[in-house]
Design an enzyme around this catalytic site. Structure first.
Site, PDB file in Angstrom:
ATOM      1  N   ARG A   1       0.828  -1.197   0.000  1.00  0.00           N
ATOM      2  CA  ARG A   1       0.000   0.000   0.000  1.00  0.00           C
ATOM      3  C   ARG A   1       0.869   1.256   0.000  1.00  0.00           C
ATOM      4  O   ARG A   1       0.467   2.308  -0.470  1.00  0.00           O
ATOM      5  CB  ARG A   1      -0.944   0.001   1.213  1.00  0.00           C
TER       6      ARG A   1
ATOM      7  N   TYR B   1     -16.149  15.106 -16.623  1.00  0.00           N
ATOM      8  CA  TYR B   1     -16.632  13.736 -16.488  1.00  0.00           C
ATOM      9  C   TYR B   1     -17.630  13.659 -15.326  1.00  0.00           C
ATOM     10  O   TYR B   1     -17.462  14.312 -14.285  1.00  0.00           O
ATOM     11  CB  TYR B   1     -15.442  12.807 -16.259  1.00  0.00           C
TER      12      TYR B   1
ATOM     13  N   ASP C   1      -7.105  16.661 -15.962  1.00  0.00           N
ATOM     14  CA  ASP C   1      -7.380  15.268 -16.292  1.00  0.00           C
ATOM     15  C   ASP C   1      -7.010  15.051 -17.756  1.00  0.00           C
ATOM     16  O   ASP C   1      -7.652  15.578 -18.662  1.00  0.00           O
ATOM     17  CB  ASP C   1      -8.860  14.959 -16.058  1.00  0.00           C
TER      18      ASP C   1
ATOM     19  N   LYS D   1      -8.062   3.681 -19.275  1.00  0.00           N
ATOM     20  CA  LYS D   1      -8.407   4.105 -20.626  1.00  0.00           C
ATOM     21  C   LYS D   1      -7.245   3.859 -21.587  1.00  0.00           C
ATOM     22  O   LYS D   1      -6.769   2.744 -21.724  1.00  0.00           O
ATOM     23  CB  LYS D   1      -8.842   5.566 -20.605  1.00  0.00           C
TER      24      LYS D   1
END
Length: 391
Positions: free
Chosen positions: A55, A108, A181, A206
Site C-alpha cells: 500500500r 466527467y 485530467d 483508458k
C-alpha cells in the site's frame, strides 16, 4: 528520448546480479521483510525508500509511476486503484473545509459527483467556468479561499478543449494549484505539465493500458514537494494501485503511441462522415473545423483523440436505439480500449446531472458517445450506417 522510445523502454530495477529484465517483473507480494528494526523504521519515512508494504510502495507499481512521470515529463507520480481514486485522492489531500475550487463546466460525471459531495460534506465552494477564457479564472480565483483549478484536456463527452496555456498561466499567477485530467488525450496528444499544470491525473484504465482489462489511475506532479505532500493522504485512503494492474498497464503502454495514431485516424474519418449524414444533427470532435474548440485544439493537441459524440434528430429515444443496434461497436461504459464502444451519456456516465446541468455541460438528450477503436474503418462506418438507418 522521443515519447515512442520512452513508452517502450520503461523504468526498471536491475536484479541483484546486475542484469536487467526486459519486462518489468510482477512483484505480487503484499509485504517485505527486513533484517533490522532500524532499517524498517527508516523505510517507513517516505515514498521513495525501501519497500515495506505494497500500500506504501511496490517495485512493479513504482516502475509504472516512474514511467508515467517520464511520459508526462513530471518530477514524480503516484499510482492509484482507479481514475476516480486519483482525482479523489488529490482533491482530498489538497482541499480543506471552506476552500474554493474553480472547475470546468463540462467535466466527467464522476468528477462532477465528487465535487458535489465535497461541497455538501465539507463546505467546499465550486465555481464553474466555461474553460474558454482565462479571464474567468482570474475572476473566480481572485477570492482568497481559492485553492484549486480543475480542467480536462479533452472534455468528456463534448470534445471541448479548454485554453490550457491561458487558463494555467492565470492560475499560476494567482498561486492556485492546477489539476488537469489528461485521460482522453494521453501524453501522446498533450502533456499539460509542459503547458504549466501542477498535477496531471489519468484513468489508466483508458488509453494508457488500452485493452479493457485494467482498473487503475495515476497522478503525475510537476514538483516533487507536491507529490510528497499528497502521498501520505493517498496511503491513508488506501486507494493504492494493485501490482498486477500496474504490470498490465506497463504492458499496454508500450504500444500507446501506435494505438493512439489509429484511434485518432479512425475517429477523425468517422466524424467527417457522420457530419454529412442526414440523421445526425451535430458532431462533436475537436479536429473538425466547425467545432468550437478547433483553433485551441490545433494549438494544444497533436491529434483529435479517439472519442467523438454526435446528436441524433430523434432525441433521447433515437440515441438509445442507435447504441442497441450497432453490431461491431459494443454497448459499454468505458473508453480508450482497442475496441469501439458506444454509450448514451445522459442516462449513464452523466446520469448524476439533471436536465439543466446536462444542458449547461452541452450534453443533449440524443447525444451518443463513441470511443473509436482500432478496427477497420469501413467496418466501423458500415456498422454506424446500418444503426442510423433504423433509428
Amino acid at each position: 528520448m522521443e515519447l515512442n522510445t520512452r513508452a517502450v523502454h520503461v523504468f526498471n530495477e536491475p536484479f541483484q546480479g546486475g542484469s536487467w529484465p526486459l519486462s518489468v517483473p510482477l512483484v505480487q507480494s503484499s509485504a517485505f521483510a527486513f533484517d533490522s528494526a532500524a532499517e524498517l523504521a527508516e523505510a517507513m519515512a517516505g515514498p521513495d525508500g525501501q519497500y515495506v508494504y505494497s500500500r506504501r510502495g511496490n517495485p512493479t507499481v513504482r516502475a509504472l509511476e516512474q514511467t508515467l512521470a517520464g511520459l508526462e515529463q513530471g518530477a514524480g507520480a503516484i499510482a492509484f486503484a482507479s481514475g476516480m481514486g486519483a482525482i479523489s485522492g488529490v482533491l482530498l489531500a489538497l482541499l480543506r473545509p471552506g476552500d474554493r475550487v474553480v472547475a470546468q463546466r463540462c467535466l466527467y460525471g464522476g468528477s462532477h459527483a465528487v465535487l458535489s459531495d465535497l461541497a455538501e460534506r465539507y463546505g467546499i465552494e465550486v465555481v464553474r467556468i466555461s474553460g474558454d477564457d482565462p479571464a474567468e479564472v482570474e475572476a473566480a480565483a481572485v477570492h482568497p479561499a481559492t485553492r484549486l483549478l480543475l480542467l480536462e484536456t479533452i472534455a468528456n463527452p463534448t470534445g471541448q478543449v479548454p485554453d490550457l496555456p491561458g487558463l494555467l498561466a492565470a492560475a499560476r499567477a494567482l498561486g492556485v494549484t492546477s489539476v488537469v485530467d489528461n485521460s482522453l488525450a494521453s501524453p501522446v496528444l498533450c502533456r499539460p505539465l509542459e503547458l504549466g499544470a501542477d498535477i496531471v491525473v489519468h484513468s489508466t484504465t483508458k488509453y494508457l493500458s488500452g485493452h479493457s482489462d485494467v482498473l487503475g489511475g495515476a497522478a503525475v506532479f510537476a514538483d516533487d514537494e507536491l507529490r510528497r505532500r499528497v502521498w501520505p493522504r493517498t496511503v491513508e485512503l488506501g486507494a493504492c494501485a494493485d501490482p498486477f494492474a500496474a504490470w498490465l498497464t506497463l504492458r499496454g503502454m508500450a504500444t500507446l503511441p501506435l494505438r493512439m495514431r489509429e484511434h485518432c485516424a479512425n475517429a477523425a474519418a468517422l466524424a467527417e462522415r457522420l457530419e454529412g449524414h442526414a440523421g445526425v444533427t451535430a458532431v462533436h470532435y475537436p479536429w473538425l473545423a466547425g467545432h468550437p474548440s478547433y483553433a485551441v485544439a490545433r494549438k494544444v493537441l497533436s491529434g483529435g483523440g479517439g472519442l467523438l459524440s454526435f446528436e441524433l434528430a430523434g432525441g433521447r429515444e433515437a440515441g438509445r436505439a442507435f447504441i442497441e443496434r450497432v453490431r461491431v461497436a459494443r454497448l459499454a461504459l468505458s473508453l480508450g480500449g482497442v475496441e469501439t464502444l458506444v454509450t448514451h451519456p445522459a442516462s449513464t456516465s452523466h446520469r448524476e446531472l439533471d436536465g439543466a446541468a446536462l444542458a449547461a455541460a452541452g450534453i443533449a438528450p440524443g447525444l451518443v458517445r463513441m470511443s473509436v477503436g482500432i478496427e477497420g474503418l469501413e467496418d466501423l462506418w458500415r456498422d454506424a450506417e446500418q444503426a442510423l438507418s433504423r433509428t
